[in-house]
Design a protein around this motif. Structure first.
Motif, PDB file in Angstrom:
ATOM      1  N   THR A   1      25.091  41.972  50.585  1.00  0.00           N
ATOM      2  CA  THR A   1      24.584  40.942  49.673  1.00  0.00           C
ATOM      3  C   THR A   1      23.142  41.299  49.663  1.00  0.00           C
ATOM      4  N   LYS A   2      22.649  41.583  48.547  1.00  0.00           N
ATOM      5  CA  LYS A   2      21.361  42.010  48.359  1.00  0.00           C
ATOM      6  C   LYS A   2      20.479  42.802  49.523  1.00  0.00           C
ATOM      7  N   PRO A   3      21.051  43.736  49.682  1.00  0.00           N
ATOM      8  CA  PRO A   3      20.596  44.699  50.972  1.00  0.00           C
ATOM      9  C   PRO A   3      19.151  45.215  50.935  1.00  0.00           C
ATOM     10  N   GLY A   4      18.595  45.399  52.013  1.00  0.00           N
ATOM     11  CA  GLY A   4      17.099  46.186  51.872  1.00  0.00           C
ATOM     12  C   GLY A   4      17.067  46.705  53.299  1.00  0.00           C
ATOM     13  N   ILE A   5      16.271  47.709  53.261  1.00  0.00           N
ATOM     14  CA  ILE A   5      16.230  48.326  54.775  1.00  0.00           C
ATOM     15  C   ILE A   5      14.787  48.589  54.988  1.00  0.00           C
ATOM     16  N   ILE A   6      14.702  48.624  56.444  1.00  0.00           N
ATOM     17  CA  ILE A   6      13.339  49.012  57.075  1.00  0.00           C
ATOM     18  C   ILE A   6      13.423  49.878  57.937  1.00  0.00           C
ATOM     19  N   LEU A   7      12.127  50.415  58.284  1.00  0.00           N
ATOM     20  CA  LEU A   7      12.146  51.540  59.589  1.00  0.00           C
ATOM     21  C   LEU A   7      11.464  50.797  60.400  1.00  0.00           C
ATOM     22  N   ASN A   8      11.809  50.760  61.600  1.00  0.00           N
ATOM     23  CA  ASN A   8      11.483  49.886  62.945  1.00  0.00           C
ATOM     24  C   ASN A   8      10.934  51.043  63.862  1.00  0.00           C
ATOM     25  N   GLY A   9      10.170  50.674  64.733  1.00  0.00           N
ATOM     26  CA  GLY A   9       9.516  51.297  65.836  1.00  0.00           C
ATOM     27  C   GLY A   9       8.576  52.567  65.450  1.00  0.00           C
ATOM     28  N   VAL A  10       7.739  52.756  64.423  1.00  0.00           N
ATOM     29  CA  VAL A  10       7.026  53.861  63.739  1.00  0.00           C
ATOM     30  C   VAL A  10       5.809  53.784  64.726  1.00  0.00           C
TER      31      VAL A  10
ATOM     32  N   LEU B   1      30.492  38.199  57.199  1.00  0.00           N
ATOM     33  CA  LEU B   1      29.495  36.984  56.992  1.00  0.00           C
ATOM     34  C   LEU B   1      28.848  37.365  55.563  1.00  0.00           C
ATOM     35  N   MET B   2      29.023  38.558  54.898  1.00  0.00           N
ATOM     36  CA  MET B   2      28.375  38.548  53.712  1.00  0.00           C
ATOM     37  C   MET B   2      28.433  37.636  52.588  1.00  0.00           C
TER      38      MET B   2
END
Length: 767
Positions: free
Chosen positions: A734-743, A700-701
């Motif tokens: 495609t223009k990736p970014g990362i998040i940290l969930n469940g903190v 899908l990128m």
């Protein structure tokens, strides 16, 4: 400082902060560790046996002093030693000397009193004497009944106790022993009796003895540690006593050898003197000769006696020479001190005897702490063999000189004997008998005098070691209370800290932004906390001011900044593996965009395991993405559903689960699907399958504008993030970014909101 150094310093600072918050969050483990360590130290100090140190100062004089002089041993026996003080230290530490101490004090046996909690040794109360010759250890239980008797428990096969008496022999299996009791009776009690191998006990105490020589002195500091200070004091006292006895015996050995030679000669001369006196008496009676001889006869007898005295001295000297030569040639006596007289042998031979005896003393001292294979012992043996050969040749010359002197005296005696021949027969024969009597009497008195001189010298020997201060305990030295408490404190703190750090080091999961930054340089877009509301899926509503809502607003802002300069409409939400909360992020991110006034649609593109419809609508969708991709006549407008309770928010579900999701995505209708939505909506949030499991998200990128990778606190593994990083470095996202969930505020390592990602008190409405 360059940029690289700055980053390294910042990374080290963050590591320290991580460890700080890690320990702060688990403070109760540290407190528990300290409490357990303190309790353990208290119990240990309460019941651990105390070890006492006993010390004494000993002055060791030169063993040469006080020895028998040459004049004492028939004038000079050459018995002298210049042993160094270091040699005496080795003698004091030798196992031979310690064995004498162990045997004399009976330390091979221990009586251990049984207490309610611990056992303790009893000393000077009971003593076990072995009557057998077995050098093996024995152990049994003894129960003291009264002051006269005791029981040995379980000594026989039928486990019956044996009744025994103090001071009476006891047969225990193959062993035979006697147990003695001191005068002070302490009452009935039970003991474990252990009789160890004397060799093992000797090695134990010899190894525990420490002797230190004080500089520039002949003073030794002796220390010994034991759980019973009285036992250590007795060992040191008996050790010095045994040492002195050994030194005196060594110094008197040459004198005893000479004394044995004199005793042998005295026995022989006494018998001859008795026979001569009896012959003189019988001659006078048989021949009616007057008891007194004439004046002329007395004069002849006096002259002859003087000559005979010279003969006597020569004969004694010849006997001593022959005695020494027999010692030199006897292999069994090759390491025995030699008797000697410098007046007999002359200066050269007398000096050789002195050197020989001195080397023997040094060799004997070395053998107390060494074996025959020691190089120093071999050196002494070579020197002794060299002196022995020279001595044998010198003594042979001395024997010839004594024979020559005897012939000279004989030539002087011949004229006097001719004059005696003119005396009447009866008187002449009596003179001959009295002459023999005089010779034997003079020789007997001479030997008797020398014997007394030597015996007196032997009895007058003094010890070479004496206490400057008696052995005395300086108190317990082990266990050291301060050191033990310090070790307990370090252990109580160090063990929990070490386990926590080890757990963190071995833990392969993600817990913070720093964990992510250490793996990938992918932009970090934000942190999402655990939803604490009643609705576990929808965390954001209109007017909501919860911390989680504010975090989603911050994520929305970060997404808008990352897309500056281009129309970023399609946001793909994926994760590394299932269970990291990508569907939760997709729903709430869509709600956040809708609350910002954007016409937003949430697309359920997880064709393999769809769940988003259940969360948004509470029921399975009827038509979705799969229907559009499969059915050419499917109208996309029929698939769009309004999300109840949320303005500007719409939804398209996944539809039925197809058997070939990847092939459907590769169709042209997939691109048509996104083009149609782009024309109708301001923001499209796509929920798709995890990147780490299938290839759907990668396919899908080309059709999306941004990629949001979801990782979860305490769930995502670093290896999976590493895999995402490889895709990022390969420019496959495609223009990736990362998040940290469940903190969570109560997360496993305490990073939570308080670690730089939350908001100050009063800025949100969390209770």
């Amino acid at each position: 400082m360059n940029d690289h150094d700055y980053k390294e310093e910042e990374f080290r600072s963050m590591n320290l902060k991580e460890y700080y918050y890690l320990l702060l969050h688990h403070w109760y483990w540290l407190v528990l560790g300290l409490m357990l360590a303190s309790a353990g130290v208290f119990v240990y100090l309460r019941y651990a046996p105390k070890v006492y140190e006993v010390s004494a100062m000993v002055l060791v004089t030169d063993p040469q002093k006080g020895g028998i002089s040459e004049e004492a041993l028939l004038g000079d026996l050459g018995f002298k030693s210049n042993s160094e003080i270091d040699d005496q230290v080795q003698v004091l530490k030798s196992t031979n000397l310690m064995r004498k101490v162990i045997d004399s004090l009976g330390l091979q046996s221990r009586f251990i009193s049984k207490g309610r909690v611990r056992k303790s040794d009893v000393y000077r109360t009971y003593k076990l004497l072995r009557l057998d010759s077995l050098n093996t250890s024995i152990q049994f239980e003894m129960k003291v009944v009264d002051s006269m008797s005791f029981l040995i428990k379980g000594a026989e096969d039928d486990n019956k106790d044996i009744s025994c008496k103090f001071g009476a022999p006891v047969a225990f299996g193959d062993f035979l022993f006697v147990i003695l009791r001191s005068e002070k009776f302490i009452g009935p009690a039970e003991y474990d009796v252990v009789s160890n191998n004397p060799i093992e006990m000797t090695q134990t105490y010899a190894g525990a003895l420490n002797i230190e020589k004080l500089k520039m002195t002949k003073v030794l500091k002796m220390t010994l540690r034991d759980i019973i200070p009285e036992r250590a004091e007795d060992i040191l006292e008996r050790l010095i006593q045994a040492y002195n006895e050994g030194v005196i015996d060594d110094k008197n050995l040459a004198g005893k050898n000479t004394l044995a030679f004199i005793d042998e000669r005295l026995s022989y001369i006494a018998k001859e003197l008795y026979d001569v006196e009896k012959d003189a008496q019988n001659y006078k009676q048989d021949n009616n000769v007057p008891i007194d001889v004439s004046g002329a006869d007395t004069e002849y007898l006096s002259k002859v006696s003087n000559m005979d005295c010279h003969f006597m001295e020569i004969d004694v000297h010849k006997g001593l020479v022959e005695n020494i030569r027999s010692y030199l040639n006897d292999a069994q006596k090759q390491y025995k001190p030699l008797p000697g007289n410098s007046e007999v042998f002359g200066a050269g031979t007398g000096e050789l005897i002195k050197q020989y005896n001195l080397l023997l003393m040094k060799r004997s001292t070395l053998m107390e702490a060494a074996t025959g294979s020691n190089p120093a012992v071999n050196t002494f043996d070579e020197q002794l063999e060299f002196i022995r050969e020279n001595l044998d040749a010198s003594l042979s010359n001395t024997g010839r000189e004594l024979n020559s002197r005897r012939k000279t005296i004989q030539s002087r005696l011949s004229p006097i004997e001719r004059r005696i021949g003119a005396v009447p027969r009866n008187e002449r024969e009596l003179l001959q008998i009295m002459r023999q009597q005089k010779i034997k009497e003079t020789l007997f008195l001479f030997l008797l005098q020398k014997r007394e001189e030597i015996a007196l010298s032997i009895a007058a020997q003094t010890s070479t070691a004496r206490f400057l201060n008696d052995p005395k305990s300086i108190g317990p030295v082990s266990p050291n209370r301060q050191t033990t408490y310090l070790l307990g404190f370090l252990l109580g703190i160090g063990l929990p800290v070490g386990l926590l750090i080890l757990r963190k080091t071995l833990d392969n999961r993600i817990y913070s932004r720093e964990d992510i930054a250490s793996i990938t340089a992918m932009p970090f877009l934000g942190t999402i906390g655990t939803n604490v509301g009643d609705d576990k899926v929808v965390a954001i509503k209109k007017g909501s001011r919860s911390s989680v809502a504010e975090m989603f607003r911050l994520l929305r802002t970060n997404l808008s900044y990352s897309g500056v300069g281009s129309p970023e409409k399609v946001i793909l939400v994926t994760s590394t593996v299932s269970g990291e909360g990508k569907t939760f992020i997709t729903i709430n991110l869509g709600i956040t965009q809708a609350l910002a006034g954007k016409k937003t649609i949430i697309v359920g593109f997880d064709l393999r395991k769809p769940k988003i419809a259940q969360y948004l609508l509470g029921a399975d969708e009827k038509a979705g993405v799969t229907n559009f991709l499969v059915n050419q006549k499917q109208d996309i407008q029929e698939m769009i559903q309004k999300v109840p309770g949320h303005e500007n928010l719409y939804f398209i579900g996944s539809g039925p689960t197809p058997p070939n999701p990847s092939e459907l995505i590769l169709q042209d209708r997939c691109a048509l699907f996104f083009e149609t939505l782009r024309s109708q909506f301001d923001c499209i949030v796509v929920d798709t399958a995890p990147l780490g499991l299938v290839t759907d998200a990668l396919l899908l990128m080309p059709m999306v504008d941004q990629t949001l990778i979801v990782s979860r606190f305490g769930v995502s593994e670093k290896s999976f993030v590493q895999m995402i990083n490889e895709l990022y470095q390969g420019q496959k996202l495609t223009k990736p970014g990362i998040i940290l969930n469940g903190v969570s505020k109560k997360g496993g390592y305490g990073y939570g909101y308080g670690y730089g990602y939350g908001y100050g008190s009063g800025y949100y409405d969390d209770k």
